[in-house]
Each structure stands twice: as structure tokens, then as C-alpha cells.
Design a protein around this motif. Structure first.
Motif, PDB file in Angstrom:
ATOM      1  N   GLU A   1       0.856  -1.155  -0.005  1.00 56.34           N
ATOM      2  CA  GLU A   1       0.068  -0.095  -0.040  1.00 56.34           C
ATOM      3  C   GLU A   1       1.091   1.244   0.047  1.00 56.34           C
ATOM      4  OE1 GLU A   1      -3.595   0.123   2.574  1.00 56.34           O
ATOM      5  OE2 GLU A   1      -3.463  -1.671   2.766  1.00 56.34           O
ATOM      6  N   ILE A   2       2.019   1.356   0.685  1.00 56.05           N
ATOM      7  CA  ILE A   2       2.715   2.459   0.757  1.00 56.05           C
ATOM      8  C   ILE A   2       3.513   2.739  -0.463  1.00 56.05           C
ATOM      9  CG2 ILE A   2       5.002   3.325   2.000  1.00 56.05           C
ATOM     10  CD1 ILE A   2       3.826   2.469   4.528  1.00 56.05           C
ATOM     11  N   THR A   3       4.008   1.363  -1.031  1.00 58.03           N
ATOM     12  CA  THR A   3       4.772   1.536  -2.103  1.00 58.03           C
ATOM     13  C   THR A   3       3.833   2.071  -3.497  1.00 58.03           C
ATOM     14  OG1 THR A   3       5.888  -0.315  -1.709  1.00 58.03           O
ATOM     15  CG2 THR A   3       6.054   0.333  -4.204  1.00 58.03           C
ATOM     16  N   ALA A   4       2.367   1.415  -3.605  1.00 60.08           N
ATOM     17  CA  ALA A   4       1.528   2.265  -4.461  1.00 60.08           C
ATOM     18  C   ALA A   4       1.484   3.608  -4.333  1.00 60.08           C
ATOM     19  CB  ALA A   4       0.228   1.377  -4.442  1.00 60.08           C
ATOM     20  N   PHE A   5       1.353   4.008  -3.001  1.00 61.86           N
ATOM     21  CA  PHE A   5       1.209   5.491  -2.992  1.00 61.86           C
ATOM     22  C   PHE A   5       2.346   6.205  -3.369  1.00 61.86           C
ATOM     23  CE2 PHE A   5       2.566   8.939  -0.179  1.00 61.86           C
ATOM     24  CZ  PHE A   5       1.409   9.973  -0.434  1.00 61.86           C
ATOM     25  N   VAL A   6       3.442   5.863  -3.051  1.00 63.22           N
ATOM     26  CA  VAL A   6       4.921   6.429  -3.532  1.00 63.22           C
ATOM     27  C   VAL A   6       4.777   6.272  -5.069  1.00 63.22           C
ATOM     28  CG1 VAL A   6       7.465   6.408  -3.548  1.00 63.22           C
ATOM     29  CG2 VAL A   6       6.039   6.153  -1.236  1.00 63.22           C
ATOM     30  N   ALA A   7       4.567   5.345  -5.688  1.00 66.46           N
ATOM     31  CA  ALA A   7       4.485   5.338  -7.147  1.00 66.46           C
ATOM     32  C   ALA A   7       3.517   6.209  -7.797  1.00 66.46           C
ATOM     33  CB  ALA A   7       4.065   3.853  -7.477  1.00 66.46           C
ATOM     34  N   ASP A   8       2.585   6.388  -7.173  1.00 63.56           N
ATOM     35  CA  ASP A   8       1.420   7.283  -7.760  1.00 63.56           C
ATOM     36  C   ASP A   8       2.003   8.875  -7.634  1.00 63.56           C
ATOM     37  OD1 ASP A   8      -0.397   5.576  -8.194  1.00 63.56           O
ATOM     38  OD2 ASP A   8      -1.817   6.121  -6.330  1.00 63.56           O
ATOM     39  N   LEU A   9       2.866   9.149  -6.598  1.00 62.39           N
ATOM     40  CA  LEU A   9       3.484  10.479  -6.631  1.00 62.39           C
ATOM     41  C   LEU A   9       4.493  10.598  -7.301  1.00 62.39           C
ATOM     42  CD1 LEU A   9       4.053  11.018  -2.623  1.00 62.39           C
ATOM     43  CD2 LEU A   9       2.429  12.079  -4.034  1.00 62.39           C
ATOM     44  N   ILE A  10       5.360   9.464  -7.439  1.00 60.01           N
ATOM     45  CA  ILE A  10       6.440   9.573  -8.755  1.00 60.01           C
ATOM     46  C   ILE A  10       5.851   9.609 -10.128  1.00 60.01           C
ATOM     47  CG2 ILE A  10       8.452   8.116  -9.802  1.00 60.01           C
ATOM     48  CD1 ILE A  10       8.924   7.203  -6.935  1.00 60.01           C
TER      49      ILE A  10
END
Length: 196
Positions: free
Chosen positions: A116-125
Motif C-alpha cells: 500500500e505504501i509502495t503504491a502510494f509512492v508510485a502514484d506520487l512519482i
């Protein structure tokens, strides 16, 4: 009861943690612990889920300003992540160390939070890349790889920061932001490093 269990699991690990000690720390009887949670496995799973939810909620709350630039949102998220890990070291120990080393079903719970955290970071990038390059120049694979690298770095740095006296959450977040955003900023300008 869950607070006592998190403290006990953080201190001793899953295998060595005692239901007697958890009951004593919680100020309840051992049968009462079993009444609410059928087994030590169920208790550990409940701890992982509660602490993962609290960490995810802290990060999500910090980045609600969708009008802010991606670097500011990433900074807010990192600051919340490191702040939560520092303020709740037992919870972080359970999530980052103990849950992942005890096999199933615990590892799945910990990796669900990480995903979930990785998906969030991927969205920001991805958002930053689209703003800088348009949709075609930066692939989904690029974004996913960078998000994995950033989250892995954050997890390792949080564990190091919690074990290094005098290191603040803000310092840890700034270290990772400087390390990551300098590189991400260059990527957004299409300045990629490549081996010679």
C-alpha cells in the motif's frame, strides 16, 4: 491488551513472547486474553493489522493536499512515516522485523502494508513524471522500480534511525529526501545516469 502485546512481541519476538507476560502487562487474566483473541497467532495478527493501519493512516493524513507539488507531498509522507516509526518504536519493530521473519500468515500482513505504501509512492512519482514529461517518456516499470527502491530505503533507514541515539525523524526524512529527490529531480529533467 494490544498495546501490551505489541510491547511484548517487540521485546521478545513472536516465538519467545509469553501470553502470561502479555496478560500481566495488560493487567488482565490470561483466560481473558484468550477469550478476546483465540490464540497467540490471532493476537500477533491483530497487532500487525492494527499497527499497519496506524502507519498507513499517518502517512495518508500527511499527504492530503493534492494541490501541493509532488516533492512537497513526498516530503510530508516521509516525515509522517519516520515520525510514526520513531514515536512507536515497538510497533515499527513488530512490522519491520518480527512480522516478516515468522512466515505465514504474518509476512503477508506486513507485505500488504508495504504494498500500500509502495503504491502510494508510485502514484506520487508517476504524477511528477507526467507533469515533467507527459505520459509517454516515463514508463510504469520505471515508476514501480523507483517506488520499490524508495520504500525499501525508507524501511531500512527507519530501523537504523530508531536504533541510533540522537537521530530525529526529521533528520531521517531529510536524509532520504535529499538522497531520493536529487535523483528523481534529475530524472524529471530527463538527466539519467548511465554506466560508461
Amino acid at each position: 491488551m494490544l498495546d501490551a502485546a505489541v510491547a511484548c512481541f517487540a521485546r521478545h519476538g513472536y516465538q519467545a513472547a509469553s501470553m502470561d507476560e502479555i496478560a500481566e502487562l495488560a493487567g488482565v487474566s490470561k483466560p481473558l486474553v484468550y477469550l478476546y483473541l483465540n490464540s497467540k497467532e490471532d493476537l500477533f495478527t491483530a497487532c500487525i493489522r492494527r499497527e499497519a493501519h496506524a502507519l498507513l493512516a499517518a502517512v495518508a493524513e500527511a499527504v492530503t493536499d493534492t494541490a501541493a507539488p509532488p516533492d512537497e507531498r513526498l516530503w510530508a509522507g516521509l516525515l509522517a512515516f519516520f515520525g510514526h516509526a520513531a514515536e512507536h518504536p515497538d510497533a515499527w519493530a513488530v512490522l519491520s522485523r518480527h512480522a516478516r521473519t515468522q512466515g505465514e500468515p504474518f509476512a503477508t500482513e506486513a507485505f500488504r502494508m508495504r504494498d500500500e505504501i509502495t503504491a502510494f509512492v508510485a502514484d506520487l512519482i508517476g504524477e511528477a513524471a507526467r507533469a515533467a514529461h507527459g505520459p509517454a517518456d516515463f514508463t510504469g516499470r520505471d515508476v514501480a522500480a523507483l517506488a520499490e527502491a524508495l520504500v525499501g530505503s525508507a524501511e531500512s533507514l527507519a530501523t537504523w534511525a530508531n536504533g541510533t541515539p540522537g537521530t530525529t525523524a526529521r533528520e531521517a526524512a531529510a536524509t532520504l529526501m535529499n538522497f531520493a529527490w536529487s535523483g528523481l529531480g534529475n530524472l524529471m529533467k530527463n538527466e539519467r545516469w548511465s554506466p560508461r
